[in-house]
Structures are given as structure tokens and as C-alpha cells.
Design a protein around this motif. Structure first.
Motif, PDB file in Angstrom:
ATOM      1  N   GLY A 157      -8.164   1.382  -0.366  1.00 28.07           N
ATOM      2  CA  GLY A 157      -7.931   0.277  -1.295  1.00 28.07           C
ATOM      3  C   GLY A 157      -7.197  -0.879  -0.640  1.00 28.07           C
ATOM      4  N   ALA A 158      -6.356  -1.548  -1.440  1.00 23.99           N
ATOM      5  CA  ALA A 158      -5.681  -2.772  -0.995  1.00 23.99           C
ATOM      6  C   ALA A 158      -4.749  -2.527   0.194  1.00 23.99           C
ATOM      7  CB  ALA A 158      -4.891  -3.353  -2.166  1.00 23.99           C
ATOM      8  N   ILE A 159      -3.956  -1.450   0.143  1.00 24.42           N
ATOM      9  CA  ILE A 159      -3.020  -1.186   1.246  1.00 24.42           C
ATOM     10  C   ILE A 159      -3.795  -0.838   2.520  1.00 24.42           C
ATOM     11  CG2 ILE A 159      -1.151   0.337   2.053  1.00 24.42           C
ATOM     12  CD1 ILE A 159      -0.231  -1.597  -0.092  1.00 24.42           C
ATOM     13  N   GLN A 213     -17.652   0.587   1.464  1.00 22.34           N
ATOM     14  CA  GLN A 213     -17.396  -0.849   1.367  1.00 22.34           C
ATOM     15  C   GLN A 213     -16.265  -1.268   2.312  1.00 22.34           C
ATOM     16  OE1 GLN A 213     -18.974  -3.226  -0.071  1.00 22.34           O
ATOM     17  NE2 GLN A 213     -17.430  -4.797   0.386  1.00 22.34           N
ATOM     18  N   PHE A 214     -15.200  -0.451   2.330  1.00 24.42           N
ATOM     19  CA  PHE A 214     -14.041  -0.714   3.199  1.00 24.42           C
ATOM     20  C   PHE A 214     -14.477  -0.721   4.662  1.00 24.42           C
ATOM     21  CE2 PHE A 214     -10.839   1.496   5.870  1.00 24.42           C
ATOM     22  CZ  PHE A 214      -9.764   0.635   5.764  1.00 24.42           C
ATOM     23  N   ALA A 215     -15.243   0.295   5.062  1.00 22.14           N
ATOM     24  CA  ALA A 215     -15.654   0.408   6.470  1.00 22.14           C
ATOM     25  C   ALA A 215     -16.505  -0.803   6.870  1.00 22.14           C
ATOM     26  CB  ALA A 215     -16.430   1.701   6.687  1.00 22.14           C
ATOM     27  N   LYS A 216     -17.403  -1.202   5.979  1.00 17.22           N
ATOM     28  CA  LYS A 216     -18.277  -2.341   6.268  1.00 17.22           C
ATOM     29  C   LYS A 216     -17.451  -3.625   6.394  1.00 17.22           C
ATOM     30  CE  LYS A 216     -22.309  -4.218   4.106  1.00 17.22           C
ATOM     31  NZ  LYS A 216     -23.025  -4.197   2.852  1.00 17.22           N
ATOM     32  N   MET A 220      -3.388  -2.170   6.337  1.00 17.34           N
ATOM     33  CA  MET A 220      -3.086  -1.237   7.431  1.00 17.34           C
ATOM     34  C   MET A 220      -4.129  -1.398   8.550  1.00 17.34           C
ATOM     35  SD  MET A 220      -0.326   0.251   6.837  1.00 17.34           S
ATOM     36  CE  MET A 220       0.824   0.888   5.625  1.00 17.34           C
ATOM     37  N   ALA A 221      -5.386  -1.551   8.171  1.00 17.81           N
ATOM     38  CA  ALA A 221      -6.443  -1.698   9.182  1.00 17.81           C
ATOM     39  C   ALA A 221      -6.259  -3.011   9.960  1.00 17.81           C
ATOM     40  CB  ALA A 221      -7.814  -1.659   8.510  1.00 17.81           C
ATOM     41  N   ARG A 222      -5.980  -4.096   9.223  1.00 16.19           N
ATOM     42  CA  ARG A 222      -5.748  -5.392   9.899  1.00 16.19           C
ATOM     43  C   ARG A 222      -4.548  -5.279  10.833  1.00 16.19           C
ATOM     44  NH1 ARG A 222      -6.537  -7.686   4.124  1.00 16.19           N
ATOM     45  NH2 ARG A 222      -8.766  -8.139   4.167  1.00 16.19           N
ATOM     46  N   ALA A 223      -3.506  -4.591  10.363  1.00 14.12           N
ATOM     47  CA  ALA A 223      -2.289  -4.448  11.162  1.00 14.12           C
ATOM     48  C   ALA A 223      -2.552  -3.590  12.391  1.00 14.12           C
ATOM     49  CB  ALA A 223      -1.188  -3.826  10.295  1.00 14.12           C
ATOM     50  N   ALA A 224      -3.271  -2.468  12.208  1.00 12.20           N
ATOM     51  CA  ALA A 224      -3.554  -1.566  13.325  1.00 12.20           C
ATOM     52  C   ALA A 224      -4.323  -2.302  14.425  1.00 12.20           C
ATOM     53  CB  ALA A 224      -4.353  -0.359  12.829  1.00 12.20           C
ATOM     54  N   ALA A 225      -5.245  -3.162  14.004  1.00 18.91           N
ATOM     55  CA  ALA A 225      -6.070  -3.892  14.985  1.00 18.91           C
ATOM     56  C   ALA A 225      -5.257  -4.915  15.775  1.00 18.91           C
ATOM     57  CB  ALA A 225      -7.240  -4.565  14.277  1.00 18.91           C
ATOM     58  N   GLU A 282       2.847 -14.485  -5.851  1.00 18.84           N
ATOM     59  CA  GLU A 282       2.093 -13.714  -4.859  1.00 18.84           C
ATOM     60  C   GLU A 282       1.341 -12.540  -5.478  1.00 18.84           C
ATOM     61  OE1 GLU A 282       3.542 -10.410  -3.561  1.00 18.84           O
ATOM     62  OE2 GLU A 282       4.594 -10.613  -5.470  1.00 18.84           O
ATOM     63  N   ASN A 283       1.699 -12.170  -6.695  1.00 17.64           N
ATOM     64  CA  ASN A 283       0.975 -11.108  -7.412  1.00 17.64           C
ATOM     65  C   ASN A 283       0.672  -9.915  -6.522  1.00 17.64           C
ATOM     66  OD1 ASN A 283       1.150 -12.909  -9.453  1.00 17.64           O
ATOM     67  ND2 ASN A 283      -1.011 -13.500  -9.462  1.00 17.64           N
ATOM     68  N   ARG A 284       1.674  -9.495  -5.732  1.00 15.32           N
ATOM     69  CA  ARG A 284       1.603  -8.300  -4.888  1.00 15.32           C
ATOM     70  C   ARG A 284       1.124  -8.573  -3.465  1.00 15.32           C
ATOM     71  NH1 ARG A 284      -1.639  -2.627  -5.561  1.00 15.32           N
ATOM     72  NH2 ARG A 284      -1.527  -2.548  -3.307  1.00 15.32           N
ATOM     73  N   PHE A 285       0.540  -9.749  -3.232  1.00 15.71           N
ATOM     74  CA  PHE A 285      -0.042 -10.050  -1.916  1.00 15.71           C
ATOM     75  C   PHE A 285       1.002  -9.926  -0.801  1.00 15.71           C
ATOM     76  CE2 PHE A 285      -1.094 -13.193   1.383  1.00 15.71           C
ATOM     77  CZ  PHE A 285      -2.365 -12.781   1.740  1.00 15.71           C
TER      78      PHE A 285
END
Ligand SMILES: NC(=O)c1ccc[n+]([C@@H]2O[C@H](COP(=O)([O-])OP(=O)(O)OC[C@H]3O[C@@H](n4cnc5c(N)ncnc54)[C@H](O)[C@@H]3O)[C@@H](O)[C@H]2O)c1
Length: 352
Positions: free
Chosen positions: A175-177, A203-206, A181-186, A141-144
């Protein structure tokens, strides 16, 4: 020759301590080989929303003392002609009453990999049958999977420690976390996102706005973000604090901090922690590697000031938000979450 000897030994009858004959199949293995799931299979079949329910249940179990979470093990690989430098972290856990337990091995800081065009980190989860003790699956999983279970904890914190009308969600560190967090919050409620980072906020916001179908704006500073946000997720490397008490929304705010997972890191200033209703994921851990550590060191909190562990709020023993307060949820990442995502991964991927 040797293998035929082993086969023959395996066939020999053996008496146990009660004098009964037992099969000696253990000499030849007895269990099927664990299934191997490669990185592409893991990343294309698991999402953060798959993990939320089981991570929530794991927090509940954790607060009732129903999770065995040993202290993490660390192997340091000294740099030499044939090795390193690098660090290997081994964590794991068992949530009582579930059919598997998990051990994970995370290799980080193998910086010489970069010269070979390889990433400096890699990792596997080993999911084990809790009845027989036999490994079932190895997940490259290399951290995934760690990032998924971290995001899932963010969703649980948001679900139980915010009000439904708190929908402006700030992300300090993009970054990655932050993506998890954004996917989870939604998944908790429709959000309006605000992003700030030293690098990568635009880039993150877009990307998050496109993926989640919600509005995102980029703040001009961390202060600007704090002034606009009802909920603030912080996930920076924890090299310095990222907000100040005077910047926070006086109507109340929930800060969900996940950047600090080592004794050298902190993101939230001690005066904010002292003024908050402070909730840990696991106090025995946050006092050593979380935000609580710096508040204890500054002498502005004692462990008696910990309001609750997150699982106590999840199972209703303690109330979440009760007015215009500052809440800080300190997420350092627990073995309970690793066990939960391991179980989810096995349940889902073993069906493929
Ligand atoms: N709590 C857990 O369970 C858990 C799990 C995994 C990782 N982590 C930790 O989370 C942190 C973030 O990890 P990541 O992989 O997302 O890192 P990353 O390198 O992908 O992203 C870090 C982001 O923070 C920004 N940043 C750095 N310093 C900042 C500052 N002072 N103010 C604003 N933005 C700043 C960077 O520009 C970047 O956008 C790390 O400390 C990591 O160890 C915690």
C-alpha cells in the motif's frame, strides 16, 4: 469599536518586572501570519529522498538524547448528531540545534466522511520558529509527510543494517507505506524488488518498476517472497504475523518492520524477534506499540535483549550487520522524524 480599543491598548506603553518600558505590540499580534501550503503544493514539491538526510541526522540526535519527543496526545470524537466518529492524534518534536520544531495533527477514522465522498483521514504539520516560538507554516499534508518520513526511516535502516551485496528486496504489504519504502530503498542501492500482498501486489510491482526503473516480480506467497529476499520490508496493517522463521534466507536477512504503530498490531512472530539482532527506532515506544511489545508479552525477550536503537548504529556506537544474522529493525515512527520532515518542508517550500 472593539478593534480600535484593542489597537489603542496595543499602543499603550507597559512596564515589565524590571520597570522598563516595553512595547505592547503583542495585543495586535506582532508576528506575521503563518504561511499556508495546500495539499497540491506539498505533494508536488516534496519527495522521500528530500527527507532521508535530515531523518538520518534526527536518529543520530535521538540516540544522544538530543530530541524532545513528548508522548502523543489523543482526542477521541464520539459519534453524535453533530460529530464523528473519529480520532485525532497530536505528535511533535524538537531536534536540538535545529531552527524549527514541529507539531502535527492527524485526524483518522472519520468514517462518515465516506458517505460524503470525502476521505476518512486528514492532517496538518505546523512548523514553528524555534527562536521566537511563532508558527511559520501550516502544511496541509493529509498523511503525505508522515509517509515520507516513514520511508526515509526505512532508507536509514537499510543503509546501516544491510550489506552492499544484499540487493533483493521484498515488500510484504503493498500500500501507501510500501511505495515510500520502495522509493527509499532505491536511493540506497539499485534493487531487485519482490512484492506480496493480500491485495495490490501486481499494481505495486508494475508502478514501482516503471517509476524506479528496476525489476520487480510478484511472489506467489509470503513464503516464496522470504525465500528470495535479502531484505524484507513489512508494512501491513498488523492484524496478524506475515512471515515465519523457517522461511527466512539462511544466509541472513534484514527485516524492516513498520506496520505496527499501535498496541493492537504485530507483524513479526516472537520467535523471529527472539532469534534476531533486534534494533528499535525508539525502545520506549516499540515496547508499547512496536514488534517488541509482543515479544515481551510472549516472555521470549526482555528490554535487555534490545541490541540498539537505530541512531546508535547510525552514529557508529553499535555495528550494523556482522554476518549471516537475522536483523529486525522495528520502526514505529518517532516525533524526531516528524520534526525532521517539518524542517525539510519549511526549508524547501518557504523558497517558493
Ligand atoms: N511505523 C510508522 O511510522 C508508520 C507510519 C504510517 C503508517 N504505518 C502503518 O503501516 C501500516 C500500513 O499502512 P498503509 O497505509 O501502507 O496501508 P494500506 O492499506 O495502504 O496497505 C496495506 C497493504 O497490506 C496488505 N496486507 C494486509 N494484510 C496482509 C497480510 N496479512 N499479508 C500480506 N499483505 C497484507 C494489503 O493488501 C495492502 O497491500 C498500517 O498499519 C499503518 O498504521 C506505520
Amino acid at each position: 469599536m472593539i478593534s480600535s480599543l484593542i489597537r489603542n491598548v496595543g499602543a499603550l506603553p507597559l512596564k515589565n518586572s524590571f520597570g522598563r518600558h516595553v512595547s505592547r505590540t503583542f495585543a495586535t499580534g506582532g508576528f506575521p501570519a503563518p504561511r499556508l501550503f495546500d495539499y497540491a503544493t506539498v505533494t508536488s514539491n516534496l519527495t522521500v529522498s528530500d527527507a532521508i538526510e535530515s531523518v538520518e541526522a534526527a536518529f543520530k540526535a535521538l540516540s544522544k538524547g538530543k530530541v524532545d519527543v513528548p508522548m502523543p496526545m489523543h482526542i477521541g470524537i464520539e459519534e453524535s448528531d453533530v460529530a464523528g466518529p473519529g480520532d485525532c492524534h497530536i505528535k511533535g518534536g524538537y531536534v536540538s540545534g535545529t531552527p524549527t520544531f514541529t507539531v502535527k495533527l492527524a485526524c483518522v477514522s472519520f468514517y462518515n466522511n465516506l458517505k460524503k465522498n470525502l476521505p476518512p483521514g486528514s492532517g496538518i504539520f505546523i512548523v514553528v520558529n524555534a527562536v521566537t516560538g511563532a508558527p511559520l507554516g501550516v502544511f496541509q499534508e493529509n498523511r503525505f509527510m508522515t509517509d515520507l518520513r516513514t520511508g526515509a526511516a526505512g532508507a536509514v535502516a537499510m543503509k546501516y543494517c544491510t550489506n552492499p551485496d544484499q540487493d533483493v528486496v521484498g515488500f510484504i504489504g503493498c500500500g501507501a507505506i510500501a511505495k515510500n519504502m520502495a522509493r527509499a530503498a532505491a536511493t540506497v542501492r539499485p534493487i531487485k524488488g519482490v512484492a506480496f500482498a493480500l491485495e495490490g501486489a501486481e499494481q505495486f510491482a508494475k508502478e514501482m518498476s516503471n517509476e524506479l526503473g528496476v525489476p520487480f516480480e510478484v511472489a506467489t506467497s509470503a513464503q516464496d517472497l522470504c525465500g528470495k529476499s535479502d531484505i524484507i520490508f513489512t508494512q501491513t496493517p498488523g492484524g496478524s504475523t506475515v512471515l515465519e522463521k523457517d522461511w527466512l534466507n539462511p544466509k541472513g536477512v534484514t527485516i524492516i518492520a513498520s506496520g505496527s504503530d499501535q498496541p493492537t498490531k504485530c507483524e513479526i512472530p516472537p520467535d523471529v524477534l527472539a532469534a534476531s539482532k533486534y534494533i528499535s527506532d525508539l525502545t520506549k515506544q516499540t515496547r508499547k506499540v512496536g514488534e517488541l511489545r509482543s515479544a515481551l508479552e510472549a516472555g521470549v525477550m526482555t528490554e535487555d535483549d534490545v541490541y540498539a536503537e537505530l541512531g546508535e548504529v547510525v552514529n557508529g556506537d553499535k555495528v550494523g550487520r556482522e554476518g549471516n544474522e537475522i536483523i529486525v529493525v522495528d520502526l514505529t515512527g518517532t516525533g524526531a522524524q516528524d520534526a525532521a520532515i517539518g524542517q525539510v518542508a519549511w526549508d524547501k517550500l518557504s523558497q517558493l
